[in-house]
Structures are given as structure tokens and as C-alpha cells.
Design a protein around this motif. Structure first.
Motif, mmCIF file in Angstrom:
data_model
loop_
_atom_site.group_PDB
_atom_site.id
_atom_site.type_symbol
_atom_site.label_atom_id
_atom_site.label_comp_id
_atom_site.label_asym_id
_atom_site.label_seq_id
_atom_site.Cartn_x
_atom_site.Cartn_y
_atom_site.Cartn_z
ATOM 1 N N GLN A 33 0.941 -1.253 0.209
ATOM 2 C CA GLN A 33 0.064 -0.056 0.020
ATOM 3 C C GLN A 33 0.913 1.215 -0.107
ATOM 4 N N GLU A 34 1.960 1.400 0.825
ATOM 5 C CA GLU A 34 2.634 2.344 0.697
ATOM 6 C C GLU A 34 3.555 2.775 -0.438
ATOM 7 N N VAL A 35 3.929 1.882 -1.140
ATOM 8 C CA VAL A 35 4.557 2.083 -2.524
ATOM 9 C C VAL A 35 3.427 2.501 -3.524
ATOM 10 N N SER A 36 2.153 2.120 -3.407
ATOM 11 C CA SER A 36 1.308 2.659 -4.371
ATOM 12 C C SER A 36 0.507 3.827 -3.996
ATOM 13 N N LEU A 37 0.520 4.500 -3.031
ATOM 14 C CA LEU A 37 -0.131 5.561 -2.488
ATOM 15 C C LEU A 37 -0.126 6.894 -3.242
ATOM 16 N N PRO A 38 -0.973 7.287 -3.776
ATOM 17 C CA PRO A 38 -0.863 8.435 -4.903
ATOM 18 C C PRO A 38 -0.553 9.750 -4.278
ATOM 19 N N PHE A 39 0.453 9.849 -3.225
ATOM 20 C CA PHE A 39 0.962 10.968 -2.522
ATOM 21 C C PHE A 39 2.257 10.862 -1.978
ATOM 22 N N ASN A 40 2.856 11.649 -1.918
ATOM 23 C CA ASN A 40 4.579 11.642 -1.410
ATOM 24 C C ASN A 40 4.654 12.719 -0.102
ATOM 25 N N THR A 41 3.918 13.495 -0.024
ATOM 26 C CA THR A 41 4.170 14.789 1.022
ATOM 27 C C THR A 41 2.902 14.916 1.767
ATOM 28 N N PRO A 42 3.181 15.463 2.794
ATOM 29 C CA PRO A 42 1.753 15.939 3.571
ATOM 30 C C PRO A 42 0.775 16.746 2.958
ATOM 31 N N GLY A 43 1.467 17.644 2.220
ATOM 32 C CA GLY A 43 0.659 18.488 1.302
ATOM 33 C C GLY A 43 -0.089 17.662 0.219
ATOM 34 N N GLU A 44 0.562 16.790 -0.360
ATOM 35 C CA GLU A 44 -0.323 16.041 -1.318
ATOM 36 C C GLU A 44 -1.243 15.183 -0.685
ATOM 37 N N LEU A 45 -1.151 14.737 0.440
ATOM 38 C CA LEU A 45 -2.143 14.080 1.188
ATOM 39 C C LEU A 45 -3.563 14.780 1.532
ATOM 40 N N ILE A 46 -3.087 15.954 2.037
ATOM 41 C CA ILE A 46 -4.133 16.846 2.297
ATOM 42 C C ILE A 46 -4.933 17.373 0.954
ATOM 43 N N GLU A 47 -4.030 17.501 -0.097
ATOM 44 C CA GLU A 47 -4.880 17.792 -1.593
ATOM 45 C C GLU A 47 -5.650 16.596 -1.775
ATOM 46 N N LEU A 48 -5.289 15.324 -1.664
ATOM 47 C CA LEU A 48 -5.856 14.343 -2.153
ATOM 48 C C LEU A 48 -7.314 13.922 -1.275
ATOM 49 N N THR A 49 -7.046 14.127 0.043
ATOM 50 C CA THR A 49 -7.974 13.874 0.824
ATOM 51 C C THR A 49 -9.247 14.967 0.633
ATOM 52 N N GLY A 50 -8.892 16.243 0.314
ATOM 53 C CA GLY A 50 -9.796 17.168 -0.094
ATOM 54 C C GLY A 50 -10.581 16.769 -1.065
ATOM 55 N N SER A 51 -9.890 16.299 -2.149
ATOM 56 C CA SER A 51 -10.704 16.202 -3.597
ATOM 57 C C SER A 51 -11.696 14.761 -3.264
ATOM 58 N N ILE A 52 -11.107 13.857 -2.316
ATOM 59 C CA ILE A 52 -12.121 12.581 -1.922
ATOM 60 C C ILE A 52 -13.117 13.121 -1.456
ATOM 61 N N MET A 53 -13.076 13.852 -0.360
ATOM 62 C CA MET A 53 -14.204 14.474 0.446
ATOM 63 C C MET A 53 -15.239 15.377 -0.475
ATOM 64 N N GLU A 54 -14.597 15.911 -1.306
ATOM 65 C CA GLU A 54 -15.530 16.680 -2.182
ATOM 66 C C GLU A 54 -16.455 15.847 -2.983
ATOM 67 N N GLN A 55 -16.409 14.467 -3.037
ATOM 68 C CA GLN A 55 -17.147 13.533 -4.038
ATOM 69 C C GLN A 55 -18.255 12.966 -3.255
ATOM 70 N N PHE A 56 -18.394 13.426 -1.705
ATOM 71 C CA PHE A 56 -19.598 12.763 -1.150
ATOM 72 C C PHE A 56 -20.068 13.799 0.006
ATOM 73 N N ARG A 57 -21.137 13.510 0.328
ATOM 74 C CA ARG A 57 -21.938 14.327 1.289
ATOM 75 C C ARG A 57 -21.543 13.937 2.651
ATOM 76 N N PRO A 58 -21.127 14.725 3.391
ATOM 77 C CA PRO A 58 -20.630 14.193 4.808
ATOM 78 C C PRO A 58 -21.674 13.730 5.659
ATOM 79 N N GLU A 59 -22.929 14.084 5.422
ATOM 80 C CA GLU A 59 -24.279 13.534 6.089
ATOM 81 C C GLU A 59 -24.643 12.290 5.686
ATOM 82 N N ASP A 60 -24.028 11.851 4.271
ATOM 83 C CA ASP A 60 -24.325 10.580 3.647
ATOM 84 C C ASP A 60 -23.175 9.360 4.637
ATOM 85 N N TYR A 61 -22.107 9.935 4.802
ATOM 86 C CA TYR A 61 -21.051 9.066 5.313
ATOM 87 C C TYR A 61 -20.268 9.907 6.415
#
Length: 88
Positions: free
Chosen positions: A19-47
Motif C-alpha cells: 500500500q505504501e508504495v502505491s499511495l498516490p501522494f508523497n508529501t503531507p501537502g499532497e495527502l491533504i490535497e488528495l483527501t480534500g478531493s476525495i471528500m468533495e465527492q460525497f456528502r458528509p451527512e451520507d458518510y
């Protein structure tokens, strides 16, 4: 019990490493960006639990994905010790 312990540890360690070698981020900033884009795809009240994971865990300053390995390994080792003690 030794065979089960070996298989469990091998699966956990190999799985985490894969999993570590296949993660689509390398830095904390990239992780934050990726997390934000994932969270935009669903409604928080649904999940709500997934939303809480993103906002309260991953997006918190200092979050380290790799540190989760140690937590999981400790859970496994503690469980193996309890199982060994139960058979003694």
C-alpha cells in the motif's frame, strides 16, 4: 499457533508495504490535497464516519500515515500474545 502468527504478520507487513508504495501522494501537502478531493465527492451527512476520518484525523497537522503501521502491528502482537497465553 506459530504458523498462524507468521501468516498474519506476513500479510500485514506485506500489505502495508504494498500500500505504501502505491499511495498516490508523497508529501503531507499532497495527502491533504488528495483527501480534500476525495471528500468533495460525497456528502458528509451520507458518510459521517468517513467525513470525520478526513477532517479529524487525516487533515489534522502532524498526521503521519506511516505511523499507522506501528499501531496496527502493536494490535496484532498484543492479540498474538493473548492467544499464546490462553493456550499455555
Amino acid at each position: 499457533m506459530a504458523a498462524r502468527a507468521l501468516l498474519l504478520l506476513d500479510s500485514y507487513i506485506y500489505g502495508f508495504a504494498a500500500q505504501e508504495v502505491s499511495l498516490p501522494f508523497n508529501t503531507p501537502g499532497e495527502l491533504i490535497e488528495l483527501t480534500g478531493s476525495i471528500m468533495e465527492q460525497f456528502r458528509p451527512e451520507d458518510y459521517p464516519h468517513l467525513a470525520k476520518l478526513g477532517s479529524d484525523v487525516i487533515l489534522r497537522p502532524g498526521y503521519d500515515h506511516a505511523a499507522q503501521f506501528t499501531y496496527g502491528l502493536e494490535l496484532i502482537l498484543d492479540s498474538l500474545e493473548r492467544a499464546r497465553n490462553a493456550t499455555d
